[in-house]
Design a protein around this motif. Structure first.
Motif, short mmCIF file in Angstrom:
data_model
loop_
_atom_site.label_atom_id
_atom_site.label_comp_id
_atom_site.label_asym_id
_atom_site.label_seq_id
_atom_site.Cartn_x
_atom_site.Cartn_y
_atom_site.Cartn_z
N SER A 93 -6.93 -15.70 -40.11
CA SER A 93 -7.00 -16.78 -41.08
C SER A 93 -8.46 -17.24 -41.17
N ARG A 94 -8.73 -18.03 -42.19
CA ARG A 94 -10.10 -18.52 -42.34
C ARG A 94 -10.11 -19.93 -42.91
N ASP A 95 -11.18 -20.64 -42.59
CA ASP A 95 -11.42 -21.98 -43.13
C ASP A 95 -12.73 -21.89 -43.88
N ASN A 96 -12.64 -21.78 -45.19
CA ASN A 96 -13.84 -21.57 -46.00
C ASN A 96 -14.80 -22.75 -45.92
N LYS B 289 -15.47 -24.44 -43.38
CA LYS B 289 -16.18 -24.38 -42.10
C LYS B 289 -16.84 -23.03 -41.86
N SER C 231 -12.28 -17.36 -32.40
CA SER C 231 -12.92 -18.03 -33.53
C SER C 231 -14.29 -17.39 -33.77
N THR D 25 -15.54 -20.26 -41.14
CA THR D 25 -14.96 -19.82 -39.87
C THR D 25 -13.76 -18.91 -40.11
N TYR E 149 -10.54 -16.94 -37.90
CA TYR E 149 -9.79 -17.01 -36.65
C TYR E 149 -8.95 -15.74 -36.48
#
Length: 121
Positions: free
Chosen positions: A70-73, A75, A21, A77, A79
């Motif tokens: 992958s990403r969490d926009n 957050k 992460s 973040t 991965y």
């Protein structure tokens, strides 16, 4: 000030899995591409995987089918899910992101400090 912090590195046996992460923090206006690089002992740094803000991805041939970025926009973040790990995946893994600071019109490239992944029996 913008900072990238990686986590998740560890020592695993061949065939094992890890999830890295990387969280971006600070005065962030927006983030374009986010990516993972690695540097193995005695070798140059190489690109592993990248993901655009829209979710398009690309991978190094050596990790295709085994790694997923992958990403969490929400957050800020990104991965890296790493499966079927091989000894040749041993390296320090670095996060990279194109970030526009709040109040700025320009994107800069930022790097994390790295996290060690060791694949060994």
């Amino acid at each position: 000030q913008v900072q990238l912090v990686e986590s998740g590195g560890d020592t695993v046996q061949p065939g094992g899995s890890l999830r890295l992460s990387c969280v971006a923090s600070g005065s962030i206006g927006s983030i374009n591409a986010m990516a993972w690089y690695r540097r193995a002992p005695g070798k140059q740094r190489e690109s592993v995987a990248a993901v655009t803000s829209g979710g398009d991805t690309n991978y190094a041939n050596s990790v295709k089918g085994r790694f997923t970025i992958s990403r969490d926009n929400a957050k800020n973040t990104v991965y890296l899910q790493m499966n079927s790990l091989k000894p040749e995946d041993t390296a320090v893994y670095y996060c990279n992101a194109e970030i526009r600071k709040k109040g700025s019109d320009y994107f800069g490239r930022y790097w994390g400090q790295g996290t060690q992944v060791t694949v060994s029996s």
